[in-house]
Design an enzyme around this catalytic site. Structure first.
Site, PDB file in Angstrom:
ATOM      1  N   ALA A  13       0.820  -1.216   0.000  1.00 25.22           N
ATOM      2  CA  ALA A  13       0.000   0.000   0.000  1.00 25.22           C
ATOM      3  C   ALA A  13       0.853   1.264   0.000  1.00 25.22           C
ATOM      4  O   ALA A  13       0.568   2.224  -0.728  1.00 25.22           O
ATOM      5  CB  ALA A  13      -0.923  -0.004   1.214  1.00 25.22           C
ATOM      6  N   LYS A 109      10.093   0.132   9.250  1.00 26.40           N
ATOM      7  CA  LYS A 109      10.581   0.452  10.598  1.00 26.40           C
ATOM      8  C   LYS A 109      11.829  -0.334  10.982  1.00 26.40           C
ATOM      9  O   LYS A 109      12.617   0.097  11.834  1.00 26.40           O
ATOM     10  CB  LYS A 109       9.501   0.147  11.641  1.00 26.40           C
ATOM     11  N   VAL A 136       7.011   6.366  11.904  1.00 27.81           N
ATOM     12  CA  VAL A 136       6.365   6.687  13.186  1.00 27.81           C
ATOM     13  C   VAL A 136       5.120   7.525  12.924  1.00 27.81           C
ATOM     14  O   VAL A 136       5.223   8.712  12.626  1.00 27.81           O
ATOM     15  CB  VAL A 136       7.306   7.470  14.132  1.00 27.81           C
ATOM     16  N   GLY A 138       2.539   7.363  10.546  1.00 21.76           N
ATOM     17  CA  GLY A 138       1.945   7.621   9.234  1.00 21.76           C
ATOM     18  C   GLY A 138       2.159   9.040   8.751  1.00 21.76           C
ATOM     19  O   GLY A 138       3.284   9.494   8.553  1.00 21.76           O
ATOM     20  N   GLU A 193      -5.589  -6.884  10.586  1.00 21.29           N
ATOM     21  CA  GLU A 193      -5.079  -7.948   9.730  1.00 21.29           C
ATOM     22  C   GLU A 193      -5.693  -9.282  10.142  1.00 21.29           C
ATOM     23  O   GLU A 193      -6.194  -9.451  11.261  1.00 21.29           O
ATOM     24  CB  GLU A 193      -3.554  -8.048   9.872  1.00 21.29           C
ATOM     25  N   ASP A 204       3.811  -3.167  17.320  1.00 24.75           N
ATOM     26  CA  ASP A 204       3.908  -2.061  16.369  1.00 24.75           C
ATOM     27  C   ASP A 204       4.121  -0.735  17.095  1.00 24.75           C
ATOM     28  O   ASP A 204       5.009   0.052  16.737  1.00 24.75           O
ATOM     29  CB  ASP A 204       2.631  -2.011  15.517  1.00 24.75           C
ATOM     30  N   LYS A 208       7.602   1.873  17.138  1.00 20.70           N
ATOM     31  CA  LYS A 208       7.570   3.317  16.893  1.00 20.70           C
ATOM     32  C   LYS A 208       8.190   4.072  18.068  1.00 20.70           C
ATOM     33  O   LYS A 208       8.913   5.054  17.874  1.00 20.70           O
ATOM     34  CB  LYS A 208       6.123   3.756  16.644  1.00 20.70           C
TER      35      LYS A 208
END
Length: 320
Positions: A13, A109, A136, A138, A193, A204, A208
């Site tokens: 994406a 990342k 970090v 978006g 997901e 996740d 970050k």
């Protein structure tokens, strides 16, 4: 701002959106690779054709993926999936570009969360620079804001940094239903997901925060995921949110990065507080020496949103 020649590695994406939007920012994509193929053209690839082919045939071109790394580009955009531990193949892609004195912009990342010191060592030996705003939050300009303030003047960064976990907690609070039911809804909507482990167990958000801790440390200490104290949301019962609401509070998965370490876990926050963002929104609070508390909020994921951070970094390469 002069236009740059981009090589984009990773056709998910984010990578696909960078290819789609690059021309809007004045840049030219000269190479684009997925895991099994590449499209390369020194004059600029036909981005629409490459994206259509990826959608219809599962490959972006006829060349080998390595051809994208060997192309004549100004900036490598590394948008392959994040991997833990050795951060491969993203780290090797970064090293190849820096050894050629090319710039690197990361959406991945892994290299800066797991091998930050190695990345900075390679950058010092190269004429190229590494930027990683998109890793970090978006679309939210967190890293560049810390840089503008100077990391030495930022005491801490804390926030809600995973949209999937936040959507689930928001829905649990609004509907009074348990985690499993909301997770199924989130998966149906494409917010979670099929395997949501990375998001709901806090990994996740922790990655970050690790990246932010490394930025704040300015090379004095190096952090990895092993240094983070992490708890996810899988054990938060709906009843806990009901009890919190009776007291005017709610629960959010909050991550915190300071020079002393990294913590991620469910936290009670007032319902009207800035940290009580709803849905998939993200927020980061920066505690600063002289500017007080700064709140940065917005879309923390999504192809075009994250691509905007990537392409913002490409533009900043002119200024540094």
């Amino acid at each position: 701002m002069s236009g740059k020649r981009l090589a984009v590695v990773g056709a998910g994406a984010v990578g696909g959106s960078v290819v789609d939007l690059a021309a809007d920012y004045g840049h030219r994509v000269v190479a684009f690779a997925d895991s099994s193929s590449a499209a390369v053209d020194a004059e600029g690839i036909d981005t629409e054709a490459a994206l259509d082919r990826k959608s219809n045939e599962g490959r972006v071109g006829d060349a080998d993926p390595e051809a994208a790394l060997e192309a004549d580009y100004d900036v490598l955009v590394e948008a392959t999936p994040t991997t833990l531990g050795d951060a491969e193949p993203g780290f090797s892609h970064l090293r190849t570009a820096l050894e050629r004195d090319r710039h690197v912009v990361l959406a991945n990342k892994g290299p800066v969360a797991e091998r930050y010191g190695d990345v900075r060592d390679l950058e010092r030996e190269s004429a190229g620079n590494v930027r990683f705003e998109a890793t970090v939050g978006g679309a939210i300009p967190i890293v560049s804001t810390v840089e503008d303030l100077s990391p030495s003047h930022v005491e801490a960064a804390r926030g809600v940094l995973n949209g999937t976990a936040n959507f689930i907690l928001s829905r649990m609070a609004a509907e009074g239903i348990d985690y499993e039911h909301v997770l199924a809804e989130a998966q149906d909507l494409g917010v979670a997901e099929a395997d949501p482990t990375f998001d709901v167990e806090g990994t996740d958000a922790a990655l970050k925060c690790v990246i932010l801790a490394n930025v704040l440390a300015e090379g004095e200490t190096e952090y990895t995921l092993d240094d983070a104290d992490v708890e996810g949301i899988t054990n938060v019962p709906g009843s806990a949110l009901e009890l919190a609401a009776e007291d005017g509070r709610t629960i959010r998965l909050v991550g915190e990065a300071t020079r002393d370490g990294i913590r991620v876990g469910p936290r009670l926050v007032p319902q009207n507080a800035a940290l009580a963002v709803t849905g998939t929104r993200n927020i980061v609070q920066l505690e600063t020496d002289h500017a007080g508390q700064l709140n940065l909020s917005g879309r923390g994921a999504g192809g075009p949103e994250t691509a905007s951070a990537v392409l913002g970094d490409v533009g900043r390469l002119d200024d540094r």
